[in-house]
Design a protein around this motif. Structure first.
Motif, PDB file in Angstrom:
ATOM      1  N   LEU A  40     -54.899  24.385 -36.880  1.00  0.00           N
ATOM      2  CA  LEU A  40     -56.213  24.026 -36.370  1.00  0.00           C
ATOM      3  C   LEU A  40     -57.228  23.812 -37.493  1.00  0.00           C
ATOM      4  O   LEU A  40     -58.002  22.852 -37.471  1.00  0.00           O
ATOM      5  N   LYS A  41     -57.244  24.703 -38.443  1.00  0.00           N
ATOM      6  CA  LYS A  41     -58.243  24.652 -39.510  1.00  0.00           C
ATOM      7  C   LYS A  41     -58.193  23.320 -40.250  1.00  0.00           C
ATOM      8  O   LYS A  41     -59.210  22.636 -40.411  1.00  0.00           O
ATOM      9  N   LYS A  42     -57.001  22.937 -40.678  1.00  0.00           N
ATOM     10  CA  LYS A  42     -56.843  21.707 -41.437  1.00  0.00           C
ATOM     11  C   LYS A  42     -57.184  20.476 -40.599  1.00  0.00           C
ATOM     12  O   LYS A  42     -57.855  19.557 -41.067  1.00  0.00           O
ATOM     13  N   ARG A  43     -56.724  20.473 -39.341  1.00  0.00           N
ATOM     14  CA  ARG A  43     -56.937  19.310 -38.485  1.00  0.00           C
ATOM     15  C   ARG A  43     -58.401  19.123 -38.152  1.00  0.00           C
ATOM     16  O   ARG A  43     -58.947  18.016 -38.275  1.00  0.00           O
ATOM     17  N   VAL A  44     -59.077  20.188 -37.720  1.00  0.00           N
ATOM     18  CA  VAL A  44     -60.476  20.056 -37.302  1.00  0.00           C
ATOM     19  C   VAL A  44     -61.361  19.694 -38.492  1.00  0.00           C
ATOM     20  O   VAL A  44     -62.248  18.830 -38.390  1.00  0.00           O
ATOM     21  N   GLN A  45     -61.124  20.315 -39.634  1.00  0.00           N
ATOM     22  CA  GLN A  45     -61.955  20.014 -40.799  1.00  0.00           C
ATOM     23  C   GLN A  45     -61.776  18.583 -41.282  1.00  0.00           C
ATOM     24  O   GLN A  45     -62.682  18.009 -41.892  1.00  0.00           O
ATOM     25  N   SER A  46     -60.609  17.978 -40.974  1.00  0.00           N
ATOM     26  CA  SER A  46     -60.358  16.604 -41.422  1.00  0.00           C
ATOM     27  C   SER A  46     -61.324  15.608 -40.789  1.00  0.00           C
ATOM     28  O   SER A  46     -61.583  14.539 -41.350  1.00  0.00           O
ATOM     29  N   TYR A  47     -61.882  15.939 -39.631  1.00  0.00           N
ATOM     30  CA  TYR A  47     -62.838  15.038 -38.986  1.00  0.00           C
ATOM     31  C   TYR A  47     -64.146  14.931 -39.772  1.00  0.00           C
ATOM     32  O   TYR A  47     -64.873  13.945 -39.638  1.00  0.00           O
ATOM     33  N   PHE A  48     -64.437  15.950 -40.568  1.00  0.00           N
ATOM     34  CA  PHE A  48     -65.737  16.014 -41.230  1.00  0.00           C
ATOM     35  C   PHE A  48     -65.655  15.765 -42.732  1.00  0.00           C
ATOM     36  O   PHE A  48     -66.604  16.029 -43.465  1.00  0.00           O
ATOM     37  N   THR A  49     -64.526  15.261 -43.208  1.00  0.00           N
ATOM     38  CA  THR A  49     -64.409  14.871 -44.609  1.00  0.00           C
ATOM     39  C   THR A  49     -64.916  13.441 -44.774  1.00  0.00           C
ATOM     40  O   THR A  49     -65.132  12.722 -43.801  1.00  0.00           O
ATOM     41  N   LYS A  50     -65.060  13.020 -46.018  1.00  0.00           N
ATOM     42  CA  LYS A  50     -65.573  11.678 -46.306  1.00  0.00           C
ATOM     43  C   LYS A  50     -64.469  10.629 -46.411  1.00  0.00           C
ATOM     44  O   LYS A  50     -64.728   9.487 -46.753  1.00  0.00           O
ATOM     45  N   SER A  51     -63.242  11.027 -46.125  1.00  0.00           N
ATOM     46  CA  SER A  51     -62.127  10.078 -46.202  1.00  0.00           C
ATOM     47  C   SER A  51     -62.270   9.023 -45.108  1.00  0.00           C
ATOM     48  O   SER A  51     -62.875   9.270 -44.058  1.00  0.00           O
ATOM     49  N   PRO A  52     -61.698   7.817 -45.311  1.00  0.00           N
ATOM     50  CA  PRO A  52     -61.794   6.740 -44.306  1.00  0.00           C
ATOM     51  C   PRO A  52     -61.193   7.165 -42.969  1.00  0.00           C
ATOM     52  O   PRO A  52     -60.168   7.833 -42.918  1.00  0.00           O
ATOM     53  N   LYS A  53     -61.847   6.773 -41.883  1.00  0.00           N
ATOM     54  CA  LYS A  53     -61.389   7.121 -40.539  1.00  0.00           C
ATOM     55  C   LYS A  53     -61.395   5.879 -39.658  1.00  0.00           C
ATOM     56  O   LYS A  53     -62.064   4.881 -39.963  1.00  0.00           O
ATOM     57  N   GLN A  54     -60.667   5.961 -38.551  1.00  0.00           N
ATOM     58  CA  GLN A  54     -60.699   4.891 -37.571  1.00  0.00           C
ATOM     59  C   GLN A  54     -62.111   4.787 -36.997  1.00  0.00           C
ATOM     60  O   GLN A  54     -62.840   5.776 -36.911  1.00  0.00           O
ATOM     61  N   ALA A  55     -62.467   3.577 -36.546  1.00  0.00           N
ATOM     62  CA  ALA A  55     -63.816   3.354 -36.011  1.00  0.00           C
ATOM     63  C   ALA A  55     -64.103   4.257 -34.819  1.00  0.00           C
ATOM     64  O   ALA A  55     -65.216   4.779 -34.664  1.00  0.00           O
ATOM     65  N   LYS A  56     -63.082   4.482 -33.983  1.00  0.00           N
ATOM     66  CA  LYS A  56     -63.261   5.337 -32.801  1.00  0.00           C
ATOM     67  C   LYS A  56     -63.599   6.764 -33.216  1.00  0.00           C
ATOM     68  O   LYS A  56     -64.467   7.410 -32.604  1.00  0.00           O
ATOM     69  N   ILE A  57     -62.931   7.255 -34.265  1.00  0.00           N
ATOM     70  CA  ILE A  57     -63.198   8.627 -34.732  1.00  0.00           C
ATOM     71  C   ILE A  57     -64.582   8.716 -35.356  1.00  0.00           C
ATOM     72  O   ILE A  57     -65.300   9.700 -35.164  1.00  0.00           O
ATOM     73  N   GLU A  58     -64.975   7.688 -36.103  1.00  0.00           N
ATOM     74  CA  GLU A  58     -66.314   7.667 -36.700  1.00  0.00           C
ATOM     75  C   GLU A  58     -67.378   7.770 -35.621  1.00  0.00           C
ATOM     76  O   GLU A  58     -68.370   8.503 -35.759  1.00  0.00           O
ATOM     77  N   ARG A  59     -67.183   7.038 -34.517  1.00  0.00           N
ATOM     78  CA  ARG A  59     -68.159   7.088 -33.410  1.00  0.00           C
ATOM     79  C   ARG A  59     -68.182   8.474 -32.784  1.00  0.00           C
ATOM     80  O   ARG A  59     -69.252   9.010 -32.469  1.00  0.00           O
ATOM     81  N   MET A  60     -66.991   9.064 -32.604  1.00  0.00           N
ATOM     82  CA  MET A  60     -66.923  10.376 -31.972  1.00  0.00           C
ATOM     83  C   MET A  60     -67.605  11.439 -32.824  1.00  0.00           C
ATOM     84  O   MET A  60     -68.360  12.281 -32.308  1.00  0.00           O
TER      85      MET A  60
END
Length: 317
Positions: free
Chosen positions: A36-56
């Motif tokens: 959980l820790k690694k996965r959830v924190q990955s949403y808030f890093t500055k690495s490139p993300k899909q457009a849908k995730i950026e919106r979320m």
């Protein structure tokens, strides 16, 4: 957002599910992870993300989570919550009412197969990949009539679909019924189609070869849904999964987890007692069967069973 950062640091590196909430406390996404820790924190890093995730991420105001003992339980809980809550940013497993069936037409109809939304006579399913099955149905029309011989099927590719006589329609329907009902006959046809695809490719008829490829892909998917789950939906299965500081046993009956229990240490006597308890519990277990919704749970159980080492599958009846 200091509160959110503090909460992210408190999330454990354990399996489980996480829920993303907006400023109104509405759950907008449910996910699962082995860590959980690694996965959830990955949403808030500055690495490139899909457009849908950026919106979320823009709407995330809070994060909640539930720790589970195993990844299997996390996947099943994620599926359950998505179906119950229908979060805005989830797409898979949310709209199972759209799952469909493949129907064989009766003589007199112009089309040999069609897609229907509810189970009827002469239907197979339910299925999820509508585009793949629709493509398969379309390519099939170029081969009709398909006639079953002793050890193979006879057919010929037509550039334009041909109108079948009533007699050919009946033979074709009987062949399709056998193909979708019998795993061996389904595989026999897939093998024949593979030979045809390779032959067309070697002769540089790439468009025709691609049609065979699409048909093979659709039939392989249908074969998986109709036949790979058979043992799962008809058997009692005892599963052992290692957890952080012990073992966890699961008693699965007809694709439902009837009983589960944690053991710090596990002896043969405890396994026998647990299995006996599972057999007794299943006779009292009443589950409202929803064929479409259960498709996703079956898929999760099947894929997890496939990923487990042989020594973790203790018994199949």
């Amino acid at each position: 957002m200091s509160y959110l950062k503090q909460k992210l640091n408190q999330i454990p590196a354990l399996p489980g599910i996480y829920k993303m909430l907006d400023s109104n406390g509405q759950i907008i996404y449910v996910g699962k992870s082995k860590c959980l820790k690694k996965r959830v924190q990955s949403y808030f890093t500055k690495s490139p993300k899909q457009a849908k995730i950026e919106r979320m991420v823009f709407f995330i105001d809070d994060v909640d989570y539930i720790v589970t003992d195993t990844h299997l339980e996390a996947r099943l809980l994620e599926c359950q919550l998505i179906k119950e809550l229908k979060p805005y940013f989830n797409s898979q497993m949310k709209n199972d009412r759209r799952y469909f069936y493949l129907k064989l037409a009766k003589p007199g109809h112009s089309h040999a197969m069609s897609i229907v939304l509810e189970r009827e006579d002469d239907t197979f399913g339910p299925f999820r990949r509508k585009q793949s099955v629709q493509t398969m149905i379309e390519v099939f029309t170029h081969l009709f009539p398909i006639v079953q011989d002793i050890n193979h099927f006879t057919f010929k590719y037509h550039t334009l679909p041909e109108v079948m006589s009533p007699e050919d329609f009946f033979k074709n329907r009987e062949s399709l019924s056998q193909i979708f009902s019998d795993e061996k006959k389904m595989q026999r046809l897939i093998n024949q189609l593979t030979l045809c695809m390779n032959k067309e490719a070697t002769q540089f008829y790439y468009e025709r070869a691609s049609h065979y490829r699409d048909l093979i892909s659709g039939l392989t998917y249908i074969n998986h849904v109709l036949h790979d789950y058979k043992q799962l939906v008809t058997s009692d299965i005892l599963i052992r999964i290692p957890v952080r500081d012990g073992q966890k046993l699961f008693f699965v009956s007809k694709s439902n987890i009837i009983l589960k229990k944690y053991f710090s240490t596990l002896t043969p006597a405890e396994i026998y007692t647990f299995f006996d308890e599972g057999l007794k519990t299943k006779t009292k277990f009443a589950c409202k069967w929803d064929e479409k919704a259960n498709t996703d749970f079956q898929n999760i159980l099947f894929s997890e069973l496939q990923s487990l080492p042989e020594e973790c599958i203790l018994k199949i009846l």
